[in-house]
Design a protein around this motif. Structure first.
Motif, PDB file in Angstrom:
ATOM      1  N   SER A   2      51.026  40.501  43.496  1.00 48.27           N
ATOM      2  CA  SER A   2      49.803  41.253  43.800  1.00 48.27           C
ATOM      3  C   SER A   2      49.521  41.203  45.294  1.00 48.27           C
ATOM      4  N   LEU A  51      48.926  40.986  49.083  1.00 46.64           N
ATOM      5  CA  LEU A  51      49.798  40.810  50.239  1.00 46.64           C
ATOM      6  C   LEU A  51      51.225  40.441  49.819  1.00 46.64           C
ATOM      7  N   GLU A  80      55.728  33.730  40.763  1.00 46.12           N
ATOM      8  CA  GLU A  80      54.422  34.323  40.430  1.00 46.12           C
ATOM      9  C   GLU A  80      53.931  33.710  39.116  1.00 46.12           C
ATOM     10  N   ARG A 130      51.967  40.288  35.832  1.00 50.05           N
ATOM     11  CA  ARG A 130      52.356  40.821  37.151  1.00 50.05           C
ATOM     12  C   ARG A 130      53.860  40.681  37.372  1.00 50.05           C
ATOM     13  N   ASP A 165      54.278  28.229  38.475  1.00 48.29           N
ATOM     14  CA  ASP A 165      53.046  27.841  39.150  1.00 48.29           C
ATOM     15  C   ASP A 165      53.404  27.054  40.420  1.00 48.29           C
ATOM     16  N   VAL A 166      52.909  27.509  41.551  1.00 52.84           N
ATOM     17  CA  VAL A 166      53.238  26.828  42.812  1.00 52.84           C
ATOM     18  C   VAL A 166      52.756  25.383  42.864  1.00 52.84           C
ATOM     19  N   ASN A 193      52.748  31.980  50.094  1.00 51.26           N
ATOM     20  CA  ASN A 193      51.713  33.009  50.184  1.00 51.26           C
ATOM     21  C   ASN A 193      50.667  32.937  49.067  1.00 51.26           C
ATOM     22  N   TYR A 206      37.628  26.728  50.816  1.00 51.03           N
ATOM     23  CA  TYR A 206      38.676  27.662  51.275  1.00 51.03           C
ATOM     24  C   TYR A 206      38.972  27.436  52.760  1.00 51.03           C
ATOM     25  N   LYS A 248      42.645  26.433  54.526  1.00 52.89           N
ATOM     26  CA  LYS A 248      43.381  27.225  55.516  1.00 52.89           C
ATOM     27  C   LYS A 248      43.509  26.474  56.847  1.00 52.89           C
ATOM     28  N   MET A 257      41.274  41.856  53.401  1.00 59.97           N
ATOM     29  CA  MET A 257      41.879  43.056  52.792  1.00 59.97           C
ATOM     30  C   MET A 257      41.490  43.067  51.323  1.00 59.97           C
ATOM     31  N   THR A 308      42.188  42.960  47.854  1.00 64.93           N
ATOM     32  CA  THR A 308      43.266  42.548  46.938  1.00 64.93           C
ATOM     33  C   THR A 308      42.615  41.948  45.697  1.00 64.93           C
TER      34      THR A 308
HETATM   35  P1  NAD Z   1      46.117  38.326  45.201  1.00 68.47           P
HETATM   36  O1  NAD Z   1      45.353  37.558  44.194  1.00 68.47           O
HETATM   37  O2  NAD Z   1      46.092  39.807  45.147  1.00 68.47           O
HETATM   38  O3  NAD Z   1      47.625  37.809  45.216  1.00 68.47           O
HETATM   39  C1  NAD Z   1      47.920  36.441  45.041  1.00 68.47           C
HETATM   40  C2  NAD Z   1      48.988  36.286  43.961  1.00 68.47           C
HETATM   41  O4  NAD Z   1      49.258  34.870  43.814  1.00 68.47           O
HETATM   42  C3  NAD Z   1      48.536  36.792  42.587  1.00 68.47           C
HETATM   43  O5  NAD Z   1      49.520  37.637  42.024  1.00 68.47           O
HETATM   44  C4  NAD Z   1      48.374  35.508  41.772  1.00 68.47           C
HETATM   45  O6  NAD Z   1      48.673  35.697  40.386  1.00 68.47           O
HETATM   46  C5  NAD Z   1      49.368  34.578  42.435  1.00 68.47           C
HETATM   47  N1  NAD Z   1      49.036  33.162  42.220  1.00 68.47           N
HETATM   48  C6  NAD Z   1      47.804  32.596  42.240  1.00 68.47           C
HETATM   49  N2  NAD Z   1      47.897  31.289  41.949  1.00 68.47           N
HETATM   50  C7  NAD Z   1      49.215  31.026  41.761  1.00 68.47           C
HETATM   51  C8  NAD Z   1      49.937  29.852  41.413  1.00 68.47           C
HETATM   52  N3  NAD Z   1      49.298  28.679  41.194  1.00 68.47           N
HETATM   53  N4  NAD Z   1      51.279  29.929  41.299  1.00 68.47           N
HETATM   54  C9  NAD Z   1      51.924  31.111  41.496  1.00 68.47           C
HETATM   55  N5  NAD Z   1      51.296  32.259  41.814  1.00 68.47           N
HETATM   56  C10 NAD Z   1      49.947  32.211  41.940  1.00 68.47           C
HETATM   57  O7  NAD Z   1      45.538  37.824  46.625  1.00 68.47           O
HETATM   58  P2  NAD Z   1      46.013  38.109  48.145  1.00 68.47           P
HETATM   59  O8  NAD Z   1      44.781  38.447  48.898  1.00 68.47           O
HETATM   60  O9  NAD Z   1      47.173  38.974  48.203  1.00 68.47           O
HETATM   61  O10 NAD Z   1      46.406  36.606  48.573  1.00 68.47           O
HETATM   62  C11 NAD Z   1      47.632  36.271  49.202  1.00 68.47           C
HETATM   63  C12 NAD Z   1      47.365  35.292  50.332  1.00 68.47           C
HETATM   64  O11 NAD Z   1      46.647  35.960  51.370  1.00 68.47           O
HETATM   65  C13 NAD Z   1      46.528  34.079  49.947  1.00 68.47           C
HETATM   66  O12 NAD Z   1      47.094  32.918  50.541  1.00 68.47           O
HETATM   67  C14 NAD Z   1      45.183  34.372  50.570  1.00 68.47           C
HETATM   68  O13 NAD Z   1      44.451  33.191  50.861  1.00 68.47           O
HETATM   69  C15 NAD Z   1      45.606  35.102  51.810  1.00 68.47           C
HETATM   70  N6  NAD Z   1      44.582  35.907  52.470  1.00 68.47           N
HETATM   71  C16 NAD Z   1      43.929  36.879  51.789  1.00 68.47           C
HETATM   72  C17 NAD Z   1      42.937  37.598  52.432  1.00 68.47           C
HETATM   73  C18 NAD Z   1      42.173  38.709  51.750  1.00 68.47           C
HETATM   74  O14 NAD Z   1      41.153  39.146  52.280  1.00 68.47           O
HETATM   75  N7  NAD Z   1      42.602  39.173  50.603  1.00 68.47           N
HETATM   76  C19 NAD Z   1      42.635  37.325  53.777  1.00 68.47           C
HETATM   77  C20 NAD Z   1      43.342  36.332  54.440  1.00 68.47           C
HETATM   78  C21 NAD Z   1      44.310  35.626  53.778  1.00 68.47           C
END
Ligand code: NAD
Length: 270
Positions: free
Chosen positions: A15, A17, A36, A41, A59-60, A86, A155, A159, A187, A189
């Protein structure tokens, strides 16, 4: 980009990013594996990209799942060049004062397990292969790795912790493995919350007016999409282009560090 035939493993590639990174690295000619946790997904990735990618459901926060992802990536593609930590979850800006004291610990443990421990476990699992390939690790950080208010304290702590992890691992793994980060701004998401406080199925995309808010707060007046944040990952993954770069974090947040005191941006009249 020098990534032809390179093998990249992305966590959370189902999903947002992570999924944009899958598409981008494929279009650069790389071979891509994904770890994932969402089986649904993972299935969508398989039906969208078919044999082009290797998808591991896991699971990470579990070391064995990270190890299995690396094993499967290497079994399928023969090597591993870049590990992208990520996967992440969010605290929906919840301030300290709004936690029940006796629930704060569980929220902290759950969020840091994914955002910080997950990255360390993945890096550990990928290490031997990255040493072999003289590869690199890229952590997804956030504006919350540098500034307050991009999340709540949990959070933001997670980070900021990753900023330290990038520096420490860049030091420890030199000269064989480069370690860097990308710190995106906001963004839209599916970034979601915690089981432990009932925000697990809440998603950042549900926040009304998020894109307008991003345009208002960023000096560059932008509301980027996940694909807009992928370029720096391609750069950092490329040994040809980023050979001398380790311990660096590229802040791709529309200029949050140069917001003015009086005006967000100074060039409105240009
Ligand atoms: P998202 O939820 O759309 O994508 C994250 C994916 O990680 C999902 O598919 C989810 O199922 C998967 N996931 C969650 N926990 C997991 C686990 N324990 N094991 C395996 N997979 C797991 O969110 P995103 O916004 O794309 O997030 C990606 C990264 O970007 C994150 O590290 C987030 O902190 C960072 N980020 C996001 C934003 C924003 O505004 N969306 C801004 C800055 C940084």
């Amino acid at each position: 980009s020098g990534l032809k035939e390179a093998v990249v493993l992305v966590t959370g590639g189902g999903s947002g990013l992570g999924r944009a990174l899958v598409q981008r690295f494929l279009s650069e000619g790389a071979r891509v594996a994904v770890l994932e946790s969402s089986a649904a997904r993972a299935e969508t990735l398989r039906s969208d990209f078919g044999r082009a990618i290797e998808v591991i459901v896991g699971d990470v926060t579990v070391y064995a799942d990270n190890a299995r992802a690396v094993e499967q990536a290497v079994a399928r593609f023969g090597r591993l060049d870049t590990f992208i930590a990520n996967a992440g979850i969010f605290d929906f800006f919840q301030p300290l004062s709004q936690y029940d004291g006796d629930r704060l610990g569980a929220a902290f443990d759950e969020l840091l397990a994914v955002n910080v421990k997950g990255g360390l476990l993945g890096a550990r699992a990928a290490l031997a292969e990255l040493v072999k390939s003289r590869g690199s690790i890229i952590f997804t950080i956030s504006n919350a790795g540098f500034y307050p208010g991009g999340g709540g304290p949990i959070y933001t702590a997670s980070k900021h912790a990753l900023v330290g992890v990038v520096k420490q691992l860049a030091h420890e793994l030199a000269p064989k493995v480069r370690v860097n980060g990308v710190a995106p701004g906001g963004m839209k998401t599916n970034l979601s919350g915690l089981q432990s406080n009932g925000t697990h199925s809440q998603s950042l995309a549900d926040i009304d007016g998020l894109d307008q808010m991003l345009r208002d707060i960023t000096p560059l007046q932008i509301a980027p999409k996940p694909e807009d944040y992928c370029g720096p990952y391609v750069l950092l993954a490329s040994a040809a282009d980023a050979g001398p770069i380790t311990g660096a974090i590229i802040q791709t947040d529309g200029g949050l560090g140069v917001r003015g005191i009086v005006n967000v941006r100074g060039g409105e009249a240009l």
